[in-house]
Write an enzyme that holds these catalytic residues in place. Sequence first.
Site, PDB file in Angstrom:
ATOM      1  N   ASP A 280     -22.383  10.955 -11.744  1.00 55.26           N
ATOM      2  CA  ASP A 280     -23.296  10.062 -11.027  1.00 55.26           C
ATOM      3  C   ASP A 280     -24.417   9.585 -11.954  1.00 55.26           C
ATOM      4  O   ASP A 280     -24.914  10.337 -12.798  1.00 55.26           O
ATOM      5  CB  ASP A 280     -23.919  10.778  -9.825  1.00 55.26           C
ATOM      6  CG  ASP A 280     -23.001  10.811  -8.622  1.00 55.26           C
ATOM      7  OD1 ASP A 280     -21.986  10.091  -8.628  1.00 55.26           O
ATOM      8  OD2 ASP A 280     -23.293  11.563  -7.676  1.00 55.26           O
TER       9      ASP A 280
ATOM     10  N   LYS B   1     -11.806   1.471 -14.839  1.00 52.78           N
ATOM     11  CA  LYS B   1     -12.247   0.107 -14.545  1.00 52.78           C
ATOM     12  C   LYS B   1     -12.552  -0.646 -15.838  1.00 52.78           C
ATOM     13  O   LYS B   1     -12.236  -1.828 -15.973  1.00 52.78           O
ATOM     14  CB  LYS B   1     -13.455   0.119 -13.604  1.00 52.78           C
ATOM     15  CG  LYS B   1     -13.127   0.597 -12.200  1.00 52.78           C
ATOM     16  CD  LYS B   1     -12.043  -0.258 -11.543  1.00 52.78           C
ATOM     17  CE  LYS B   1     -11.720   0.172 -10.134  1.00 52.78           C
ATOM     18  NZ  LYS B   1     -10.636  -0.625  -9.516  1.00 52.78           N
TER      19      LYS B   1
ATOM     20  N   ASP C 168       0.879  -1.170   0.000  1.00 52.78           N
ATOM     21  CA  ASP C 168       0.000   0.000   0.000  1.00 52.78           C
ATOM     22  C   ASP C 168       0.915   1.218   0.000  1.00 52.78           C
ATOM     23  O   ASP C 168       1.974   1.196   0.639  1.00 52.78           O
ATOM     24  CB  ASP C 168      -0.884  -0.016   1.254  1.00 52.78           C
ATOM     25  CG  ASP C 168      -2.115   0.871   1.128  1.00 52.78           C
ATOM     26  OD1 ASP C 168      -3.239   0.350   1.198  1.00 52.78           O
ATOM     27  OD2 ASP C 168      -1.956   2.105   0.964  1.00 52.78           O
TER      28      ASP C 168
ATOM     29  N   SER D 262     -15.894  -2.691 -10.891  1.00 57.76           N
ATOM     30  CA  SER D 262     -16.959  -1.861 -10.331  1.00 57.76           C
ATOM     31  C   SER D 262     -18.191  -1.889 -11.217  1.00 57.76           C
ATOM     32  O   SER D 262     -18.093  -2.059 -12.438  1.00 57.76           O
ATOM     33  CB  SER D 262     -16.453  -0.419 -10.202  1.00 57.76           C
ATOM     34  OG  SER D 262     -17.505   0.476  -9.965  1.00 57.76           O
TER      35      SER D 262
ATOM     36  N   TYR E  62     -12.947   7.592 -13.478  1.00 57.85           N
ATOM     37  CA  TYR E  62     -12.847   6.424 -12.596  1.00 57.85           C
ATOM     38  C   TYR E  62     -13.482   5.203 -13.258  1.00 57.85           C
ATOM     39  O   TYR E  62     -12.874   4.133 -13.346  1.00 57.85           O
ATOM     40  CB  TYR E  62     -13.515   6.691 -11.245  1.00 57.85           C
ATOM     41  CG  TYR E  62     -13.749   5.428 -10.449  1.00 57.85           C
ATOM     42  CD1 TYR E  62     -12.682   4.763  -9.849  1.00 57.85           C
ATOM     43  CD2 TYR E  62     -15.023   4.875 -10.332  1.00 57.85           C
ATOM     44  CE1 TYR E  62     -12.887   3.584  -9.150  1.00 57.85           C
ATOM     45  CE2 TYR E  62     -15.230   3.705  -9.632  1.00 57.85           C
ATOM     46  CZ  TYR E  62     -14.162   3.063  -9.045  1.00 57.85           C
ATOM     47  OH  TYR E  62     -14.378   1.884  -8.356  1.00 57.85           O
TER      48      TYR E  62
END
Length: 339
Positions: free
Chosen positions: A298, A154, A31, A125, A150
Site C-alpha cells: 500500500d 499493470k 469471464d 491502474s 499487481y
Amino acid sequence: MKVLVTGGLGFIGSHTAVELQNKGFEVVIVDDLSNSSLNVLEGITKITGVAPVFEQLDLREKALVEDFFKRHADIAAVIHFAASKAVGESVEKPLLYYENNVTSLVNILKELQKRPRASFIFSSSCTVYGQAEKMPITEAAPLQKALSPYGNTKQIGEDIVNDVAKVTNISAILLRYFNPIGAHPSAEIGELPIGVPQNLVPFITQTAAGLRESLSVYGNDYPTPDGTAIRDYIHVVDLAKAHVVALQRLLDHKNQEKVETFNVGTGTGSSVLEVITAFEKVSGRKLPYKIVGRREGDITIAYANTDKANAVLGWKAASTLEEALASAWKWEQKIRNLQ
C-alpha cells in the site's frame, strides 16, 4: 458494432457492459467466473432489457482464445478487464498474478494483431505510478517501481500494449483508474467480492451489514492529516462511462497516437477515516473499526489530475463520494435482504 468485454461479469466490467448496451453496442462477455457470478448477467439484462452474449472462458488457454476469435470474427473492439486485482493477495501469490494478468493479455493481442484493424481499451491502474512524488498525479508523472506484483502486472501490461501497437494495426487507450466504488443506481449489479473483501468500501458495507465484526483500517501512522492512507474514490458508473467515451474515440479514429493514456478519477483525495465518516453519514450507522498494521504494497497517497480526460475525452466524474457510498450501501442492503 460488436464489442468484447473480458471480465465482463466483474465489478467494473458489468457496469461498462450496461453503459455499452445503453449506447447501442452489441456486447459479448467472456469471464472465467473465478471472482464473479452468473447472477450478474441477469442484472445486466434487467437494467438494459438486452441479454449480452456470454461465454465462460479462461483467457490463459491459448487454444480456447483462438477458437473464440474465429467464431466471433466480427468483433470490432475489446475492452480488457479480465485480471486478478487485489494488491495484498498479489504480494502473497505473485505467480498467480503474473500468469493471469499477463498471459491473458498476450493471448488476446495475438488474435487482434491478425485483424486489419482493432481497437483495444486496457484496464490499467494508478498503481503504475507507485508512490508519486507530486499530487495530483498527471499522466506525465514518472512511473515508479511497482510496490506490488499487481501493480507490476499493470506496468508490464502497458508496456506490452505499447510495443504491440507500434508494429500492428491495433490502436489502444490505457485507462489508469484510481479507486472505483459504488454500484448501479438500480441496485441490480454492484461489487461482489468472494471471501473477505480486499477493497475498502465492500469491507465497510459488509461490516455495516453485520457480516464482519469490525473494519480493519490498515495503518494510522501515514504522513497524512489524520494518519490514514488517501485515495481517489470514483463512482463505478462514472468510470464505466469513461470506457464508452474512450472506445468511441478509437472507433471514430479521433485518437492522436496509436496508444493514448488517460487518468480516470475525481481529482479529490479522501482518507480512510474520511470515507468511514461519509459512510456513517449516508447510512445512518455507526461503523466499528480497529487500527491494524500497514498492509504491504500500500502507498500513502494517490489522487488524480483528470484535466486530460476532461479536455480530450470530454469526460468528467459526476458523482460525489457520498453518492457513491450510498449506492454501495443500497446494493449491500439488497443482496443481504436488509431493506
